[in-house]
Design a protein around this motif. Structure first.
Motif, PDB file in Angstrom:
ATOM      1  N   ASN B  50      -2.906 -30.796  36.615  1.00 18.94           N
ATOM      2  CA  ASN B  50      -4.079 -31.613  36.258  1.00 18.94           C
ATOM      3  C   ASN B  50      -4.344 -32.705  37.288  1.00 18.94           C
ATOM      4  OD1 ASN B  50      -5.121 -30.439  33.863  1.00 18.94           O
ATOM      5  ND2 ASN B  50      -3.389 -31.258  32.715  1.00 18.94           N
ATOM      6  N   ILE B  51      -3.282 -33.229  37.883  1.00 18.94           N
ATOM      7  CA  ILE B  51      -3.454 -34.255  38.917  1.00 18.94           C
ATOM      8  C   ILE B  51      -4.027 -33.626  40.188  1.00 18.94           C
ATOM      9  CG2 ILE B  51      -2.174 -35.705  40.544  1.00 18.94           C
ATOM     10  CD1 ILE B  51      -0.403 -36.557  38.180  1.00 18.94           C
ATOM     11  N   ILE B  52      -3.467 -32.512  40.612  1.00 16.70           N
ATOM     12  CA  ILE B  52      -3.927 -31.891  41.870  1.00 16.70           C
ATOM     13  C   ILE B  52      -5.399 -31.503  41.762  1.00 16.70           C
ATOM     14  CG2 ILE B  52      -3.585 -29.973  43.491  1.00 16.70           C
ATOM     15  CD1 ILE B  52      -0.644 -29.880  42.594  1.00 16.70           C
ATOM     16  N   THR B  53      -5.807 -31.053  40.569  1.00 12.87           N
ATOM     17  CA  THR B  53      -7.191 -30.605  40.401  1.00 12.87           C
ATOM     18  C   THR B  53      -8.101 -31.723  39.901  1.00 12.87           C
ATOM     19  OG1 THR B  53      -6.663 -29.797  38.175  1.00 12.87           O
ATOM     20  CG2 THR B  53      -6.462 -28.220  39.988  1.00 12.87           C
ATOM     21  N   ASP B  54      -7.585 -32.954  39.905  1.00 15.11           N
ATOM     22  CA  ASP B  54      -8.394 -34.141  39.590  1.00 15.11           C
ATOM     23  C   ASP B  54      -8.901 -34.156  38.143  1.00 15.11           C
ATOM     24  OD1 ASP B  54      -9.390 -36.643  40.328  1.00 15.11           O
ATOM     25  OD2 ASP B  54     -11.347 -35.829  40.873  1.00 15.11           O
ATOM     26  N   ARG B  55      -8.130 -33.536  37.236  1.00 16.02           N
ATOM     27  CA  ARG B  55      -8.511 -33.623  35.826  1.00 16.02           C
ATOM     28  C   ARG B  55      -8.013 -34.925  35.198  1.00 16.02           C
ATOM     29  NH1 ARG B  55      -8.921 -28.228  33.175  1.00 16.02           N
ATOM     30  NH2 ARG B  55     -10.065 -27.001  34.700  1.00 16.02           N
ATOM     31  N   ILE B  56      -6.868 -35.412  35.695  1.00 14.30           N
ATOM     32  CA  ILE B  56      -6.353 -36.694  35.206  1.00 14.30           C
ATOM     33  C   ILE B  56      -5.972 -37.543  36.414  1.00 14.30           C
ATOM     34  CG2 ILE B  56      -5.502 -35.717  33.022  1.00 14.30           C
ATOM     35  CD1 ILE B  56      -2.653 -35.912  34.156  1.00 14.30           C
ATOM     36  N   ALA B  66      -7.363 -31.909  54.310  1.00 15.82           N
ATOM     37  CA  ALA B  66      -7.879 -32.337  55.617  1.00 15.82           C
ATOM     38  C   ALA B  66      -7.982 -33.860  55.686  1.00 15.82           C
ATOM     39  CB  ALA B  66      -9.239 -31.691  55.895  1.00 15.82           C
ATOM     40  N   GLY B  67      -7.024 -34.535  55.090  1.00 15.99           N
ATOM     41  CA  GLY B  67      -7.002 -35.989  55.151  1.00 15.99           C
ATOM     42  C   GLY B  67      -7.889 -36.693  54.145  1.00 15.99           C
ATOM     43  N   GLN B  68      -8.737 -35.944  53.445  1.00 18.79           N
ATOM     44  CA  GLN B  68      -9.637 -36.538  52.449  1.00 18.79           C
ATOM     45  C   GLN B  68      -9.036 -36.434  51.055  1.00 18.79           C
ATOM     46  OE1 GLN B  68     -12.683 -37.936  53.313  1.00 18.79           O
ATOM     47  NE2 GLN B  68     -11.845 -37.605  55.374  1.00 18.79           N
ATOM     48  N   PRO B  69      -9.042 -37.513  50.274  1.00 17.91           N
ATOM     49  CA  PRO B  69      -8.566 -37.414  48.892  1.00 17.91           C
ATOM     50  C   PRO B  69      -9.419 -36.424  48.088  1.00 17.91           C
ATOM     51  CG  PRO B  69      -8.870 -39.712  49.528  1.00 17.91           C
ATOM     52  CD  PRO B  69      -9.475 -38.880  50.612  1.00 17.91           C
ATOM     53  N   VAL B  70      -8.800 -35.683  47.177  1.00 13.82           N
ATOM     54  CA  VAL B  70      -9.572 -34.763  46.346  1.00 13.82           C
ATOM     55  C   VAL B  70     -10.340 -35.501  45.249  1.00 13.82           C
ATOM     56  CG1 VAL B  70      -7.986 -32.830  46.746  1.00 13.82           C
ATOM     57  CG2 VAL B  70      -7.681 -34.254  44.721  1.00 13.82           C
ATOM     58  N   THR B  71      -9.917 -36.725  44.944  1.00 14.98           N
ATOM     59  CA  THR B  71     -10.507 -37.457  43.825  1.00 14.98           C
ATOM     60  C   THR B  71     -12.025 -37.581  43.967  1.00 14.98           C
ATOM     61  OG1 THR B  71      -8.498 -38.770  43.942  1.00 14.98           O
ATOM     62  CG2 THR B  71     -10.181 -39.516  42.408  1.00 14.98           C
ATOM     63  N   ASP B  72     -12.744 -37.098  42.959  1.00 14.62           N
ATOM     64  CA  ASP B  72     -14.212 -37.174  42.925  1.00 14.62           C
ATOM     65  C   ASP B  72     -14.874 -36.506  44.121  1.00 14.62           C
ATOM     66  OD1 ASP B  72     -14.108 -38.562  40.557  1.00 14.62           O
ATOM     67  OD2 ASP B  72     -14.082 -40.523  41.523  1.00 14.62           O
ATOM     68  N   ASN B  73     -14.118 -35.651  44.845  1.00 14.32           N
ATOM     69  CA  ASN B  73     -14.655 -35.007  46.037  1.00 14.32           C
ATOM     70  C   ASN B  73     -15.172 -33.610  45.663  1.00 14.32           C
ATOM     71  OD1 ASN B  73     -15.040 -33.703  48.484  1.00 14.32           O
ATOM     72  ND2 ASN B  73     -13.338 -34.778  49.478  1.00 14.32           N
ATOM     73  N   ASP B  74     -16.449 -33.528  45.280  1.00 15.36           N
ATOM     74  CA  ASP B  74     -16.967 -32.282  44.714  1.00 15.36           C
ATOM     75  C   ASP B  74     -16.889 -31.110  45.676  1.00 15.36           C
ATOM     76  OD1 ASP B  74     -17.434 -33.364  42.296  1.00 15.36           O
ATOM     77  OD2 ASP B  74     -19.579 -33.687  42.573  1.00 15.36           O
ATOM     78  N   ALA B  75     -17.097 -31.369  46.974  1.00  8.45           N
ATOM     79  CA  ALA B  75     -17.049 -30.283  47.958  1.00  8.45           C
ATOM     80  C   ALA B  75     -15.666 -29.633  47.960  1.00  8.45           C
ATOM     81  CB  ALA B  75     -17.377 -30.816  49.353  1.00  8.45           C
ATOM     82  N   VAL B  76     -14.631 -30.435  47.819  1.00  9.37           N
ATOM     83  CA  VAL B  76     -13.274 -29.908  47.771  1.00  9.37           C
ATOM     84  C   VAL B  76     -12.979 -29.280  46.408  1.00  9.37           C
ATOM     85  CG1 VAL B  76     -10.841 -30.560  47.756  1.00  9.37           C
ATOM     86  CG2 VAL B  76     -12.378 -31.468  49.513  1.00  9.37           C
ATOM     87  N   ALA B 103     -20.299 -18.860  36.128  1.00 10.31           N
ATOM     88  CA  ALA B 103     -20.956 -18.384  37.354  1.00 10.31           C
ATOM     89  C   ALA B 103     -21.947 -19.430  37.868  1.00 10.31           C
ATOM     90  CB  ALA B 103     -21.658 -17.059  37.087  1.00 10.31           C
ATOM     91  N   GLN B 104     -22.545 -20.194  36.959  1.00  9.53           N
ATOM     92  CA  GLN B 104     -23.473 -21.253  37.388  1.00  9.53           C
ATOM     93  C   GLN B 104     -22.720 -22.430  38.008  1.00  9.53           C
ATOM     94  OE1 GLN B 104     -25.915 -22.156  33.951  1.00  9.53           O
ATOM     95  NE2 GLN B 104     -26.486 -19.993  33.769  1.00  9.53           N
ATOM     96  N   LEU B 105     -21.522 -22.691  37.474  1.00  8.57           N
ATOM     97  CA  LEU B 105     -20.748 -23.833  37.976  1.00  8.57           C
ATOM     98  C   LEU B 105     -20.051 -23.496  39.292  1.00  8.57           C
ATOM     99  CD1 LEU B 105     -19.126 -24.985  34.614  1.00  8.57           C
ATOM    100  CD2 LEU B 105     -20.968 -26.120  35.868  1.00  8.57           C
ATOM    101  N   TYR B 106     -19.577 -22.255  39.418  1.00 10.18           N
ATOM    102  CA  TYR B 106     -18.870 -21.827  40.634  1.00 10.18           C
ATOM    103  C   TYR B 106     -19.697 -20.745  41.306  1.00 10.18           C
ATOM    104  CZ  TYR B 106     -14.747 -24.345  39.132  1.00 10.18           C
ATOM    105  OH  TYR B 106     -13.885 -25.328  38.749  1.00 10.18           O
ATOM    106  N   GLN B 107     -20.390 -21.115  42.389  1.00 12.59           N
ATOM    107  CA  GLN B 107     -21.214 -20.134  43.086  1.00 12.59           C
ATOM    108  C   GLN B 107     -20.344 -19.013  43.649  1.00 12.59           C
ATOM    109  OE1 GLN B 107     -23.592 -22.164  45.948  1.00 12.59           O
ATOM    110  NE2 GLN B 107     -24.879 -23.138  44.387  1.00 12.59           N
ATOM    111  N   GLY B 108     -20.893 -17.805  43.636  1.00  8.99           N
ATOM    112  CA  GLY B 108     -20.186 -16.674  44.227  1.00  8.99           C
ATOM    113  C   GLY B 108     -19.161 -16.045  43.321  1.00  8.99           C
ATOM    114  N   MET B 109     -19.237 -16.329  42.017  1.00 11.08           N
ATOM    115  CA  MET B 109     -18.324 -15.654  41.092  1.00 11.08           C
ATOM    116  C   MET B 109     -18.594 -14.150  41.113  1.00 11.08           C
ATOM    117  SD  MET B 109     -17.526 -16.467  37.099  1.00 11.08           S
ATOM    118  CE  MET B 109     -17.005 -15.201  35.933  1.00 11.08           C
TER     119      MET B 109
END
Lengths: 294, 294
Positions: B50-56, B66-76, B103-109
């Motif tokens: 949950n931490i790695i995927t920014d759920r908590i 790539a050096g960028q925090p995942v927190t609130d980082n939608d592109a990641v 499929a709407q939330l994750y493009q390319g499903m």
């Protein structure tokens, strides 16, 4: 109490509405024997357990012990315990109070064993039932199932949510308890390979029928993997009961359940080995290679 | 998209109130690698996912790509999918509508794959989520996890409630999907022996720490069972890292994790064999023979 009699499941069928779940089930549960009830998800294992223990009515047939139906027969039902996935306890009751309540319902419950097992499984006796995780609920229920003084213990998916250490502790505790106080255990589980060491007799429920009712040893003796070049394997296994196959490049494996032809020479290119119970189960219950011979 | 970078878990700690669940976790998740996160019930595996995927939120440290925090980082976060035990779907939504929503939330499903897998698993697409059994919920979620087009797939107890056939179908589908579209899978499971064939690298989480972060092959190469008469076994294993033992009448088994002494002669009475990953895990995480070396 008189010498223990087996439980007989006589021509039991069950419908839910128009859907038939069990068709003409015939089984005998001998005293002091450990059974494994195997079946796919939704095969009706829990339904069969609920019928034998008189939790739900059957549609046809009867379940008897010494000739007496178990239905509404409290003297008999007090000798039977079912551990099920259903959560029947008051949600805010604490573990220790659930143990006490069970001890009042089932005379002779071994509270010392329950206490010891709770410590070994690190189950906090003061936690309320609704605060327990899936694994801890399983642990609480299987402790009760091992501690009650009955002759027939039905365990429906006892290891759901348990980690590998706790599963092993459970298998050890069950065998230990069985050695000290022999009685019958009837275990339904999806973790077939782990449980196969416990089980003396295997039942497989598939498409409303019992398709296997045999000693574990005998079942294992009938399962074979025949591996080699495709043409040689097909020639050797022609006419045998092929329950599955796999292609590995130019090689073929045929899985067999039943007798090999003793008088048929085995080609040098072909090797034959036994397979484990879980793999045997997978092939026997795979819908694509149905064992229905109607 | 640029060449994929690994996810770095840097000195991550997590408290719930005063209780520390994770302490200074350091891990790297490489692209196109299959990891197994192993740990006892309650060890904090789900919390780590949950931490790695920014759920908590985490309490200390950071998770970067790539050096960028995942927190609130939608592109990641759009490149990461977590299949968890939590049920996040509207309870009355039908399976097919949940697939559409995803499929709407994750493009390319890959909806064709989702359809094929639903047929193979015999999952009825018209059933409402709240009518699915535990096993069928797992099936629906793992189909989505295999069909979404992301680079990191986290699977938290993907096989809970699945029968042996469906577990095998899942392992095959995962490997098939991985071969066609390599990406990272991080799998948390209690069915260690079954999953050990999938896992390239093993993490073991115990007492808030990662105690093992190594290739599966290397871990397996370090696990030994040393069996023989008690005195001979004890003499041979003196000074080695003994993680468990069993007495079998006059015989003793010592379980070792680590190097054997290459220059120490093996007594004729003693036999040494490797042990499987599940057994190794059981001994490494058994509280009675703690691996804490503080």
């Amino acid at each position: 109490m008189a010498k223990l009699k087996p439980i007989k499941i006589n021509h039991v069928s069950k419908y839910f509405g128009k859907q038939q779940v069990l068709d003409d089930i015939e089984l005998t549960i001998e005293p002091e024997t450990i059974y494994g009830l195997l079946g796919r998800n939704g095969a009706g294992k829990s339904t069969l357990f609920n019928i034998i223990t008189d939790r739900i009515p059957l549609s046809d047939g009867e379940v008897t012990i010494a000739g007496q139906p178990v239905t509404d027969n409290d003297a008999v039902l007090n000798r039977i315990y079912l551990m099920s996935e259903a959560n029947l306890y008051p949600s805010r009751m604490r573990v220790k109070d659930i143990f006490q309540l069970t001890a009042q319902l089932y005379q002779g419950m071994d509270m010392a064993l329950a206490q010891t097992l709770a410590e070994q499984f690190e189950l906090n006796m003061s936690t309320r039932f609704n605060k327990l995780s899936t694994g801890s609920r399983s642990i609480m229920k299987l402790i009760i199932a091992l501690a009650v003084d009955v002759d027939y213990v039905f365990l429906d998916e006892p290891t759901l949510g348990l980690d590998a250490n706790h599963r092993r502790l459970f298998y050890d505790a069950l065998l230990d308890s069985y050695a000290k106080r022999p009685r019958s255990f009837i275990i339904s589980t999806h973790l077939i390979e782990e449980a196969s060491n416990l089980i003396e007799r295997v039942w497989v429920l598939q498409n409303q029928h019992i398709i296997i009712d045999e000693s574990t040893e005998s079942v294992l003796n009938k399962g074979f993997a025949v591996t080699g070049p495709t043409a040689d394997v097909e020639a050797y296994t022609a006419g045998l009961n092929i329950i599955g196959h796999e292609a590995l490049g130019n090689l073929m494996v045929h899985y067999i359940y039943g007798e090999l032809k003793g008088d048929r020479p085995i080609p040098d290119t072909v090797s034959i080995s036994h397979i484990d119970l879980q793999r045997l189960f997978i092939y026997l219950t795979n819908q694509e290679v149905s064992t229905d011979e109607n």
